[in-house]
Enzyme design. Structure first.
Site, short mmCIF file in Angstrom:
data_model
loop_
_atom_site.label_atom_id
_atom_site.label_comp_id
_atom_site.label_asym_id
_atom_site.label_seq_id
_atom_site.Cartn_x
_atom_site.Cartn_y
_atom_site.Cartn_z
N SER A 41 0.53 -1.19 -0.01
CA SER A 41 0.11 0.00 0.00
C SER A 41 0.62 0.93 -0.09
O SER A 41 0.51 2.60 -0.15
CB SER A 41 -1.06 0.05 1.17
OG SER A 41 -0.31 -0.26 2.50
N HIS A 42 1.81 1.47 0.41
CA HIS A 42 2.68 2.32 0.57
C HIS A 42 4.17 2.11 -0.69
O HIS A 42 5.26 3.19 -0.38
CB HIS A 42 3.11 2.78 2.20
CG HIS A 42 2.88 3.33 2.23
ND1 HIS A 42 0.90 2.57 2.84
CD2 HIS A 42 1.53 4.61 2.01
CE1 HIS A 42 0.11 3.26 3.07
NE2 HIS A 42 0.77 4.49 3.29
N GLU A 182 -4.79 0.49 1.51
CA GLU A 182 -5.30 -0.62 2.03
C GLU A 182 -6.34 -1.06 1.32
O GLU A 182 -6.70 -1.79 0.52
CB GLU A 182 -4.76 -1.25 3.30
CG GLU A 182 -4.82 -2.31 2.96
CD GLU A 182 -3.69 -3.29 2.44
OE1 GLU A 182 -3.55 -4.42 2.05
OE2 GLU A 182 -2.54 -2.91 2.19
#
Ligand code: NDP
Ligand code: PYC
Length: 333
Positions: A41-42, A182
């Site tokens: 997600s990052h 997410e």
């Protein structure tokens, strides 16, 4: 892809979108680190997010961070509206020196655009033997416990503890039930989310990721996460003269960019309190970590470090759809 290929892809994409070279390098590095450590997600997904912020005019692409020291023990970097990564890189050496001189120091990043995980920043301090805490608000997306309308950001808290000869003890999590990134990944994959992640726009629990994104996310741990989210707002908003998450989303003016505002990083030198007894007391910390692991529980970041070891050896796999979307960014440039 190898990590070098990934770094080149990220830097070239950011440069093509108009980001100045020193920013592109700093921003690419956190995306590569996220992907390397299995934080999808990052990770490289954030290229879509960063380029969106650039194209929406939310970020100053050639901002020059300005470092000052408002008082003894305090460091401030005015990021000039640029991404947070370069501002942090410019402030880091001063923060390190100040923490070593005084035992403790705080760094305020002001006027930055933030889309990243916080653990790279606390790890930069644990690598130098310091204890670190970092917090930042985001956009008002999260309802307080007991409510259903957004007030807080996803407001992460990261903590780092140096471990001589070992990877540091680091945790880094959103004070929302889960990071918004997410939920975005669930939406992209067409997958439902658990029904305790958020509410739809009518305040009803839902498993539809799109509806949660349009409604309100929930805090983790009920009233406890809610209070911690408020703490993050206060520490990295009003305390350092910067925006709350409500201010950030208002400043975005529906452009759909990443959060705008501040971040607070606190660095503590263990030698400040302990002097010559640092090793003795750090050894007691090791006994606690051992007591956790002996019973089969894992330390936060152990999954991440394992992913790091794998990625350094074998590279990373990027979902084909994500790679196609990244390549399409270049076509639209
Ligand atoms: P998670 O809920 O996935 O948890 C993150 C932390 O908990 C990690 O340190 C993780 O270690 C640890 N952890 C997870 N499971 C266990 C377990 N079973 N035992 C021990 N430790 C565990 O993260 P979030 O979704 O809350 O946040 C993800 C990222 O999003 C963070 O890096 C955060 O900084 C970022 N974020 C950034 C924002 C911003 O405004 N810039 C806003 C919100 C989030 P491990 O990594 O090893 O699994
Ligand atoms: O995933 O919640 C999130 C987030 C917000 C800003 C950067 N990441």
């Amino acid at each position: 892809m190898t990590l070098d290929e990934l770094r080149t892809l990220a830097t070239d994409t950011l440069r093509a979108a108009g980001l100045a070279y020193d920013h592109a390098e700093a921003v690419a590095e956190t995306m590569v680190a996220g992907e390397r450590d299995g934080c999808a997600s990052h990770g490289i997904y954030r290229l879509l997010v960063a380029v969106n912020s650039i194209r929406a005019g939310v970020v100053v692409t050639d901002a020059v961070p300005v470092v000052t020291s408002p008082r003894t023990g305090l460091v401030r970097v005015d990021g000039g509206g640029g991404f947070a990564q370069l501002a942090f890189a410019r402030g880091l050496p001063v923060l390190l020196d100040t923490a070593r001189s005084h035992g403790i120091a705080a760094l305020a990043l002001n006027n930055v655009v933030h889309f990243a995980a916080l653990w790279p920043e606390v790890e930069a301090l644990t690598e130098q033997g310091l204890v670190a805490i970092a917090v930042t608000p985001s956009h008002a997306w999260v309802a307080p416990a007991g409510g259903t309308r957004p007030v807080f950001g996803t407001n992460p808290i990261a903590f780092g503890w140096p471990r001589p000869g070992r990877e540091p003890f680091v945790f880094d999590f959103a004070t929302s039930a889960v990071a918004r990134g997410e939920i975005e990944l669930h939406r992209r994959a067409g997958k439902p989310v658990p029904d305790d992640w958020g509410y739809d726009a009518d305040g009803q629990a839902t498993t539809d990721a799109e509806k949660v994104l349009a409604g309100a996310m929930r805090t983790f741990g009920g009233h406890k996460g809610s209070a911690l989210a408020a703490m993050v707002e206060l520490l990295a908003g009003p305390l350092i003269g910067d925006l709350t998450s409500a201010g950030s989303i208002a400043a975005d003016r529906n452009r759909g960019g990443s959060p705008i505002g501040g971040e607070l990083v606190i660095a503590i030198d263990p030698a400040g309190f302990l002097g010559d007894a640092v090793s003795e007391h750090l050894a007691r910390a090791e006994a606690m970590f051992a007591a956790i692991e002996e019973q089969g529980a894992r330390l936060p970041s152990s999954r991440r470090y394992e992913a790091r070891r794998r990625s350094l050896a074998y590279g990373v796999e990027i979902p084909a759809a994500l790679h196609a979307d990244i390549m399409a960014l270049g076509e639209r440039a």
